[in-house]
Design a protein around this motif. Structure first.
Motif, PDB file in Angstrom:
ATOM      1  N   ALA A  31      15.039  -0.961 -40.734  1.00 13.69           N
ATOM      2  CA  ALA A  31      15.844  -2.188 -40.655  1.00 13.69           C
ATOM      3  C   ALA A  31      16.096  -2.758 -42.042  1.00 13.69           C
ATOM      4  O   ALA A  31      17.203  -3.237 -42.350  1.00 13.69           O
ATOM      5  CB  ALA A  31      15.137  -3.218 -39.771  1.00 13.69           C
ATOM      6  N   LEU A  32      15.068  -2.700 -42.902  1.00 12.58           N
ATOM      7  CA  LEU A  32      15.236  -3.179 -44.278  1.00 12.58           C
ATOM      8  C   LEU A  32      16.283  -2.344 -45.009  1.00 12.58           C
ATOM      9  O   LEU A  32      17.125  -2.890 -45.741  1.00 12.58           O
ATOM     10  CB  LEU A  32      13.896  -3.120 -45.007  1.00 12.58           C
ATOM     11  CG  LEU A  32      13.912  -3.462 -46.494  1.00 12.58           C
ATOM     12  CD1 LEU A  32      14.350  -4.910 -46.701  1.00 12.58           C
ATOM     13  CD2 LEU A  32      12.533  -3.234 -47.121  1.00 12.58           C
ATOM     14  N   ALA A  33      16.247  -1.030 -44.806  1.00  9.30           N
ATOM     15  CA  ALA A  33      17.222  -0.156 -45.454  1.00  9.30           C
ATOM     16  C   ALA A  33      18.638  -0.516 -45.021  1.00  9.30           C
ATOM     17  O   ALA A  33      19.555  -0.606 -45.856  1.00  9.30           O
ATOM     18  CB  ALA A  33      16.911   1.299 -45.123  1.00  9.30           C
ATOM     19  N   HIS A  34      18.845  -0.750 -43.743  1.00  7.80           N
ATOM     20  CA  HIS A  34      20.182  -1.100 -43.251  1.00  7.80           C
ATOM     21  C   HIS A  34      20.609  -2.482 -43.748  1.00  7.80           C
ATOM     22  O   HIS A  34      21.788  -2.708 -44.025  1.00  7.80           O
ATOM     23  CB  HIS A  34      20.208  -1.051 -41.726  1.00  7.80           C
ATOM     24  CG  HIS A  34      20.293   0.344 -41.177  1.00  7.80           C
ATOM     25  ND1 HIS A  34      21.451   1.071 -41.157  1.00  7.80           N
ATOM     26  CD2 HIS A  34      19.323   1.154 -40.659  1.00  7.80           C
ATOM     27  CE1 HIS A  34      21.227   2.264 -40.631  1.00  7.80           C
ATOM     28  NE2 HIS A  34      19.939   2.347 -40.315  1.00  7.80           N
ATOM     29  N   LEU A 109      18.965   9.363 -43.650  1.00  9.93           N
ATOM     30  CA  LEU A 109      18.406  10.105 -42.515  1.00  9.93           C
ATOM     31  C   LEU A 109      18.756   9.436 -41.190  1.00  9.93           C
ATOM     32  O   LEU A 109      19.026  10.109 -40.188  1.00  9.93           O
ATOM     33  CB  LEU A 109      16.889  10.235 -42.674  1.00  9.93           C
ATOM     34  CG  LEU A 109      16.404  11.121 -43.829  1.00  9.93           C
ATOM     35  CD1 LEU A 109      14.899  10.994 -43.993  1.00  9.93           C
ATOM     36  CD2 LEU A 109      16.800  12.578 -43.596  1.00  9.93           C
ATOM     37  N   ASP A 110      18.777   8.127 -41.186  1.00 10.49           N
ATOM     38  CA  ASP A 110      19.084   7.409 -39.947  1.00 10.49           C
ATOM     39  C   ASP A 110      20.562   7.513 -39.583  1.00 10.49           C
ATOM     40  O   ASP A 110      20.943   7.213 -38.448  1.00 10.49           O
ATOM     41  CB  ASP A 110      18.675   5.935 -40.087  1.00 10.49           C
ATOM     42  CG  ASP A 110      18.384   5.294 -38.740  1.00 10.49           C
ATOM     43  OD1 ASP A 110      17.696   5.940 -37.913  1.00 10.49           O
ATOM     44  OD2 ASP A 110      18.833   4.162 -38.506  1.00 10.49           O
ATOM     45  N   TYR A 113      22.163  12.811 -40.812  1.00 10.88           N
ATOM     46  CA  TYR A 113      22.229  14.063 -41.563  1.00 10.88           C
ATOM     47  C   TYR A 113      21.016  14.931 -41.229  1.00 10.88           C
ATOM     48  O   TYR A 113      19.884  14.453 -41.195  1.00 10.88           O
ATOM     49  CB  TYR A 113      22.252  13.794 -43.064  1.00 10.88           C
ATOM     50  CG  TYR A 113      23.439  12.975 -43.519  1.00 10.88           C
ATOM     51  CD1 TYR A 113      24.710  13.535 -43.569  1.00 10.88           C
ATOM     52  CD2 TYR A 113      23.289  11.645 -43.884  1.00 10.88           C
ATOM     53  CE1 TYR A 113      25.803  12.789 -43.985  1.00 10.88           C
ATOM     54  CE2 TYR A 113      24.376  10.884 -44.294  1.00 10.88           C
ATOM     55  CZ  TYR A 113      25.632  11.453 -44.345  1.00 10.88           C
ATOM     56  OH  TYR A 113      26.711  10.711 -44.740  1.00 10.88           O
ATOM     57  N   GLY A 114      21.243  16.223 -41.027  1.00 11.99           N
ATOM     58  CA  GLY A 114      20.142  17.121 -40.708  1.00 11.99           C
ATOM     59  C   GLY A 114      19.245  17.372 -41.908  1.00 11.99           C
ATOM     60  O   GLY A 114      18.009  17.369 -41.802  1.00 11.99           O
ATOM     61  N   TRP A 115      19.852  17.618 -43.077  1.00 18.28           N
ATOM     62  CA  TRP A 115      19.117  17.791 -44.339  1.00 18.28           C
ATOM     63  C   TRP A 115      19.773  16.937 -45.418  1.00 18.28           C
ATOM     64  O   TRP A 115      21.002  16.849 -45.491  1.00 18.28           O
ATOM     65  CB  TRP A 115      19.131  19.251 -44.804  1.00 18.28           C
ATOM     66  CG  TRP A 115      18.182  20.151 -44.067  1.00 18.28           C
ATOM     67  CD1 TRP A 115      18.470  20.939 -42.985  1.00 18.28           C
ATOM     68  CD2 TRP A 115      16.803  20.360 -44.371  1.00 18.28           C
ATOM     69  NE1 TRP A 115      17.355  21.631 -42.590  1.00 18.28           N
ATOM     70  CE2 TRP A 115      16.311  21.302 -43.429  1.00 18.28           C
ATOM     71  CE3 TRP A 115      15.923  19.852 -45.324  1.00 18.28           C
ATOM     72  CZ2 TRP A 115      14.991  21.750 -43.426  1.00 18.28           C
ATOM     73  CZ3 TRP A 115      14.607  20.300 -45.335  1.00 18.28           C
ATOM     74  CH2 TRP A 115      14.148  21.228 -44.396  1.00 18.28           C
ATOM     75  N   VAL A 116      18.941  16.335 -46.264  1.00 23.04           N
ATOM     76  CA  VAL A 116      19.434  15.523 -47.385  1.00 23.04           C
ATOM     77  C   VAL A 116      18.815  16.074 -48.672  1.00 23.04           C
ATOM     78  O   VAL A 116      17.598  16.292 -48.743  1.00 23.04           O
ATOM     79  CB  VAL A 116      19.059  14.038 -47.214  1.00 23.04           C
ATOM     80  CG1 VAL A 116      19.434  13.252 -48.466  1.00 23.04           C
ATOM     81  CG2 VAL A 116      19.755  13.450 -45.998  1.00 23.04           C
ATOM     82  N   ASN A 171      13.666  13.748 -39.364  1.00 21.22           N
ATOM     83  CA  ASN A 171      12.715  13.665 -38.259  1.00 21.22           C
ATOM     84  C   ASN A 171      11.793  12.480 -38.530  1.00 21.22           C
ATOM     85  O   ASN A 171      11.869  11.832 -39.583  1.00 21.22           O
ATOM     86  CB  ASN A 171      11.926  14.971 -38.050  1.00 21.22           C
ATOM     87  CG  ASN A 171      11.171  15.408 -39.296  1.00 21.22           C
ATOM     88  OD1 ASN A 171      10.668  14.579 -40.056  1.00 21.22           O
ATOM     89  ND2 ASN A 171      11.093  16.713 -39.507  1.00 21.22           N
ATOM     90  N   TYR A 172      10.917  12.205 -37.586  1.00 17.98           N
ATOM     91  CA  TYR A 172      10.055  11.031 -37.734  1.00 17.98           C
ATOM     92  C   TYR A 172       9.077  11.193 -38.892  1.00 17.98           C
ATOM     93  O   TYR A 172       8.785  10.222 -39.594  1.00 17.98           O
ATOM     94  CB  TYR A 172       9.285  10.778 -36.437  1.00 17.98           C
ATOM     95  CG  TYR A 172       8.411   9.532 -36.516  1.00 17.98           C
ATOM     96  CD1 TYR A 172       8.971   8.262 -36.377  1.00 17.98           C
ATOM     97  CD2 TYR A 172       7.040   9.636 -36.759  1.00 17.98           C
ATOM     98  CE1 TYR A 172       8.189   7.121 -36.466  1.00 17.98           C
ATOM     99  CE2 TYR A 172       6.249   8.498 -36.855  1.00 17.98           C
ATOM    100  CZ  TYR A 172       6.828   7.246 -36.718  1.00 17.98           C
ATOM    101  OH  TYR A 172       6.044   6.125 -36.820  1.00 17.98           O
TER     102      TYR A 172
END
Length: 737
Positions: A31-34, A109-110, A113-116, A171-172
């Motif tokens: 949430a902070l990132a968004h 990631l959220d 994207y599958g890989w960053v 992933n998580y």
């Protein structure tokens, strides 16, 4: 960890080490990132709406001139393959730039994207044909592999990972990993370094959770969540000096065809420019005059703040000296500075030498931070930002502007004219006026060691000539053997941690010369060819190999703007010649400064097969020297060189003189092209018939633990090198090495 071979010790970090935010779980972290990245336009090139691909490249480049070079490269690669490029070019309040990337990764990631690919601002793509999908497939990750990273430099001791370039999977585990780094309050002390913040945190967490092994066993490592790949697969280093040697040993040094070049070192901009030029990518380079953080004129333009000029900014005075003493350290620079200070028409700091890191681009991270703090306070007062150094004679100006302010204050003080620039005038621009100062300014720039540095695509002499086309250079020269011995006595206590003596010098210099010849070193490459522990002593030899240094400076300044000051002869005549070159002849001043501070730096010489005659000593001193086992050494009667040391052993002197013969011969060849090089010291060396010899030293130990050094000579003529008995124990050899 305490039971392991390399124990780890935890240290608690300050509460604000990773910023002012403290999310308590992964959801709050997302949430902070968004919240922070909701205004995508504020941060730079952050895409809005849906993602366009399954792959993204993430980078942060804020407040660095390097951004102008790396961003076009990143865009070229991502555009070629249709990847999203997530670039932040502004900082976020309350978040250190080095941990901001974990927030940006969480945001990416959220987005799905599958890989960053996380790419630091000092890394560029050098093989744009390699796709992320083919790269990942070649590394063969499992379905649980979440992080693909490489080792850092000296990975067995300090850097089990380098996090300037890595791949992270959606992933998580990955989101939690970023969250834990962002909120970390503990780290292992072994991984903490001067300027690193995020990498020690990430390495500590991976080790603590058992995601990677400590101590590491192999370069490649596969664990459940983390895959450590070979460096050159993903993250090749492009560095210089000691780090380059280390990278070559560890197999991580960049080679043509590698995917990414990572400039994890100082002077990143210069190294990147060098690579782009090597790869014929000069179209991506800005014009030369736009590469530097100080003013360079475009072709055909006149530079108002040239050497020998002063200008005003509000009430502050800025000046650039006309004459720069640029070397040679330990060859009489203190002497010439005092002679200059003794002339009534000259002004300068006679006891300040400035490494001018803003010019040579040999930045120290700690010094840069200190400069920022000092500048914040001094700028308001119109004072220069200057960092004191260990030596009482040394200060380091933080920028060209600070350098000019420093000498403006020097001129005001020594000219008793503290109101040179009058009162502020709001109607005038930054450059109020440009005029000739009432006195001729001089300074000492301690830059001889960096002569061959390529700075943003140009060699140092070229940079200084463009910055100050009318500058004049003053260079002191002295018998090379004496320069080396003086450097040893000055630096060895700190560099080698030893008590100096003629005997230790004899042992050490033979070991150094052996390494020098074995690795085919010269003045331009000794930093990379010598073992790391001999790099600093290598300059003791290199600094007196005058020919290549002089050729580099003369190529850009010519004889009309370069003056060689020979400390081996009668100082009165040399000082008169110096004042004539400056354009302020003054025989009375020359007589006065040499009478009160007479300096005779040439050492006496025993009669030798080379017939090298020391013209600086009287006949009685020369006769006495032939019967002594040690050379008579320096004759000191001055206040500038207070330290005294025992004279050099005569066999050592003969050994070094033969070593320098080919380098002295190169100076003789230079005289034909540049007549100003023909000073008495070089004239004597050239007239003595110096010849080239190839020196080959071999160290062997016998059954009694006695070590002998044999030195061969490809010349048919006898050499002093073959006549010197030399034995020491193998323990002494190990200590020297």
């Amino acid at each position: 960890a305490s039971e392991q071979k390399n124990p780890l010790e935890l240290v608690e970090l300050p509460d604000d080490f990773t910023g002012n935010y403290n999310p308590t779980n992964v959801d709050e972290f997302k949430a902070l990132a968004h919240t922070i990245f909701s205004d995508t336009r504020k941060f730079g090139n952050l895409p809005r709406g849906k993602r366009n691909t399954d792959y993204a490249v993430v980078s942060i480049c804020t407040g660095m001139d390097l951004c102008d070079l790396v961003i076009p490269n990143h865009i070229q690669y991502t555009s070629k393959h249709g990847y999203d490029y997530l670039l932040a070019t502004n900082n976020a309040d309350g978040v250190p730039p080095k941990v901001l990337k974990y927030l940006l990764l969480a945001w990416a990631l959220d987005r799905g994207y599958g890989w960053v690919l996380m790419l630091d601002a000092d890394a560029v793509f050098t093989n744009v044909d390699i796709t992320l999908s083919s790269l990942i497939a070649g590394l063969r990750p499992t379905e649980e592999t979440s992080l693909i990273v490489t080792r850092g430099g000296d990975w067995k001791q300090f850097h089990p990972i380098n996090n300037g370039v890595f791949l992270i999977r959606r992933n998580y585990w990955s989101l939690r990993h970023c969250y834990e780094i962002f909120t970390a309050r503990w780290a292992y002390t072994r991984f903490l370094m001067r300027s690193l913040i995020d990498q020690p945190l990430q390495a500590s967490l991976l080790v603590a959770r058992g995601d990677i092994l400590w101590p590491p066993q192999e370069e490649e490592e596969r664990n459940r969540r983390v895959l450590i790949a070979k460096k050159r697969t993903l993250n090749s280093f492009r560095r210089g000096g000691t780090l380059q040697k280390q990278d070559e040993i560890e197999g991580g040094s960049w080679e043509r065809g590698d995917f990414i070049a990572h400039f994890a070192t100082k002077n990143k901009y210069s190294l990147l420019v060098n690579l782009l030029e090597e790869e014929n990518l000069t179209s991506e380079l800005p014009a030369v005059e736009k590469r530097f953080p100080f003013p360079l004129p475009a072709p055909g333009e006149r530079l108002a703040n040239n050497a020998g000029r002063c200008w005003c900014s509000n009430t502050t005075t800025s000046c650039v000296p006309s004459f720069h003493v640029v070397g040679v350290h330990k060859a009489g620079t203190k002497s010439i500075m005092r002679y200059l200070a003794g002339h009534p028409g000259l002004a300068g700091h006679s006891f300040i030498e400035d490494p001018a890191r803003w010019l040579t681009e040999v930045h120290l991270t700690s010094e840069a931070k200190t400069c920022d703090k000092i500048r914040a306070k001094s700028k308001k007062k119109g004072l220069p930002a200057v960092v004191g150094m260990k030596s009482k004679r040394s200060v380091s100006t933080c920028s060209f502007e600070d350098y000019a302010l420093l000498y403006g204050s020097v001129l005001e003080t020594q000219s008793n004219d503290e109101g040179m620039c009058g009162t502020p005038d709001s109607q005038v621009s930054t450059l109020l006026s440009s005029r000739d100062p009432p006195k001729v300014l001089f300074d000492e720039l301690n830059i001889w060691a960096h002569t061959f540095n390529r700075i943003r695509g140009l060699q140092l002499p070229d940079v200084l000539q463009r910055l100050q086309p009318s500058a004049n250079l003053l260079i002191t020269v002295r018998e090379p053997v004496d320069v080396v011995y003086s450097a040893y006595n000055h630096f060895a206590p700190s560099v080698l941690q030893v008590k100096t003596s003629p005997e230790h010098f004899d042992l050490f210099i033979r070991s150094l010369v052996s390494a020098w010849t074995t690795h085919n070193c010269d003045a331009t490459n000794y930093r990379t060819c010598l073992p790391a522990e001999l790099e600093a002593p290598g300059f003791w030899l290199a600094r007196a190999m005058y020919s290549k240094y002089l050729a580099a400076w003369l190529e850009h300044f010519g004889c009309s703007r370069v003056h060689l000051f020979d400390v081996s002869v009668d100082p009165k005549q040399e000082v008169r010649r110096l004042y004539d070159f400056i354009g302020l002849p003054n025989d009375d001043a020359a007589d006065r400064v040499t009478r009160s501070n007479y300096i005779l730096l040439e050492q006496s010489t025993a009669a030798s097969e080379n017939n090298t005659v020391d013209r600086g000593l009287n006949a009685q001193q020369r006769n006495n020297s032939t019967t002594q086992t040690r050379s008579s050494g320096k004759q000191r009667a001055n206040s500038m060189n207070k330290n005294t040391y025992a004279p050099m052993l005569e066999p050592t002197r003969k050994f070094l003189r033969d070593f320098f013969i080919p380098y002295n011969r190169e100076v003789c060849d230079l005289i034909d092209q540049y007549p100003c090089v023909e000073v008495p010291l070089f004239r004597r060396q050239c007239s003595s018939g110096v010849k080239r010899i190839a020196v080959d030293s071999q160290i062997t130990a016998d059954e009694n633990d006695q070590v002998s050094v044999s030195i061969s000579d490809d010349s048919s003529q006898p050499s002093a090198l073959e006549e010197v008995p030399y034995e020491m124990t193998s323990n002494e050899v190990n200590l020297l090495v």
